[in-house]
Design a protein around this motif. Structure first.
Motif, mmCIF file in Angstrom:
data_model
loop_
_atom_site.group_PDB
_atom_site.id
_atom_site.type_symbol
_atom_site.label_atom_id
_atom_site.label_comp_id
_atom_site.label_asym_id
_atom_site.label_seq_id
_atom_site.Cartn_x
_atom_site.Cartn_y
_atom_site.Cartn_z
ATOM 1 N N LYS A 1 0.798 -1.220 0.000
ATOM 2 C CA LYS A 1 0.000 0.000 0.000
ATOM 3 C C LYS A 1 0.835 1.277 0.000
ATOM 4 C CE LYS A 1 -3.258 -2.554 2.905
ATOM 5 N NZ LYS A 1 -3.884 -2.638 4.251
ATOM 6 N N VAL A 2 2.155 1.129 0.023
ATOM 7 C CA VAL A 2 3.038 2.293 0.144
ATOM 8 C C VAL A 2 4.043 2.299 -0.992
ATOM 9 C CG1 VAL A 2 4.774 3.443 1.577
ATOM 10 C CG2 VAL A 2 2.773 2.380 2.647
ATOM 11 N N ASN A 3 4.161 3.444 -1.646
ATOM 12 C CA ASN A 3 5.121 3.625 -2.723
ATOM 13 C C ASN A 3 6.484 4.052 -2.192
ATOM 14 O OD1 ASN A 3 6.031 4.382 -5.589
ATOM 15 N ND2 ASN A 3 6.114 6.356 -4.548
ATOM 16 N N ALA A 4 6.492 5.036 -1.276
ATOM 17 C CA ALA A 4 7.751 5.595 -0.786
ATOM 18 C C ALA A 4 7.644 5.942 0.686
ATOM 19 C CB ALA A 4 8.137 6.837 -1.591
ATOM 20 N N LEU A 5 8.746 5.751 1.400
ATOM 21 C CA LEU A 5 8.876 6.166 2.790
ATOM 22 C C LEU A 5 10.040 7.137 2.882
ATOM 23 C CD1 LEU A 5 8.387 6.042 5.862
ATOM 24 C CD2 LEU A 5 9.855 3.993 5.910
ATOM 25 N N VAL A 6 9.754 8.331 3.375
ATOM 26 C CA VAL A 6 10.775 9.357 3.566
ATOM 27 C C VAL A 6 10.921 9.612 5.063
ATOM 28 C CG1 VAL A 6 11.514 11.708 3.033
ATOM 29 C CG2 VAL A 6 10.141 10.411 1.369
#
Length: 285
Positions: A147-152
């Motif tokens: 469900k997540v594309n990117a984590l910053v």
């Protein structure tokens, strides 16, 4: 560190804050949840098809941690949401103190709510401090990678912290570790070498399909050593704030609250196809 640099740090934070206040219209105005962000009728645009979930740090909450960054993102056309997590009974306002695995479960529920409201298939996450590390548990153990594309992460404590060596002294104070782990388990989980962090980082820092960006500051006095926030694995970019702007003296709190240089680099991570080089001048962007 030279004493003059210690004296300049608060001046740098003030300068960043002042720059934020005089930046282009709408980029630095404090917006209450529901007025700009946490707008549940927001629909992602073709330019920014994924909503952004902001995850506060330890002792933070869904609005005070994001009075700068949330409007900054909204002004740039993103649908932005923030949650409260890790609450302790009888402790108002200061969150992020509960067991981190349970906090990740709260994030799981919140992301589902955001995706249902926006109709998006995936979200992006920006987290400060614990908020940049805790989502990794969600990605790794709770199905969040789908469900997540990117984590910053802004100054995340991905491999824990020694708090300038303080945590190494805990064994010399009988009962101190037990008190911390029972009263504030979210703090205990963040100590370098904790059982939680051993589980989180066993078998590798990352999971397939997610892009990771870590933005750290070498003046971090909370996540120590600051490089403990860095990740290893595919689809990882580790950035030192001072490599982008050598005169940026932001420490652990300022990187999340007022540092538009860090925010600019975070936006680059959300939209790498349209990334613009981050420099000291990005404070005015």
């Amino acid at each position: 560190m030279l004493p003059w640099r210690r004296l300049l740090r608060p001046l740098a934070v003030l300068a960043l804050t002042a720059a934020a206040l005089v930046a282009p219209t709408g980029t630095a105005q404090a917006a209450a949840p529901g007025s700009g962000w946490n707008n549940w009728s927001c629909k992602p645009s073709a330019a920014h098809p994924r909503p952004v979930v902001l995850v506060h740090g330890t002792f933070g909450n869904s609005w005070d941690n994001w009075l700068g960054l949330a409007p900054y993102l909204v002004h740039r056309g993103y649908c932005v949401y923030s949650l409260d997590y890790g609450q302790l009974p009888g402790v108002p306002f200061f969150n992020g103190l509960g067991p981190i695995d349970k906090s990740a479960e709260q994030l799981d529920v919140f992301v589902d709510k955001v995706l249902a409201a926006t109709g998006a298939s995936k979200t992006d996450i920006i987290g400060h401090s614990q908020g940049g590390m805790m989502p990794r548990y969600y990605l790794k153990f709770l199905g969040g990678a789908q469900k997540v594309n990117a984590l910053v992460g802004l100054a995340p404590d991905n491999h824990g912290t020694t708090l300038l060596g303080f945590t190494k002294l805990l064994p010399y104070f009988p009962g101190a570790e037990h008190l911390i782990s029972t009263a504030t388990p979210g703090l205990a989980d963040q100590i370098a070498g904790s059982a939680f962090l051993q589980k989180l980082n066993a078998g590798g820092d990352t999971v397939p399909g997610v892009k990771y960006t870590v933005i750290a500051t070498k003046y971090d006095e909370v996540v120590t050593p600051y490089r403990s926030g860095f990740l290893e694995g595919p689809n990882v970019r580790n950035v030192v704030l001072q490599d982008l702007c050598a005169v940026d003296l932001s420490e652990h709190v300022a990187i999340g609250l007022v540092d538009r240089i860090a925010w600019h680099e975070a936006v680059n991570a959300l939209d790498p196809a349209n990334a613009e080089r981050t420099t000291c001048a990005s404070v005015f962007g």
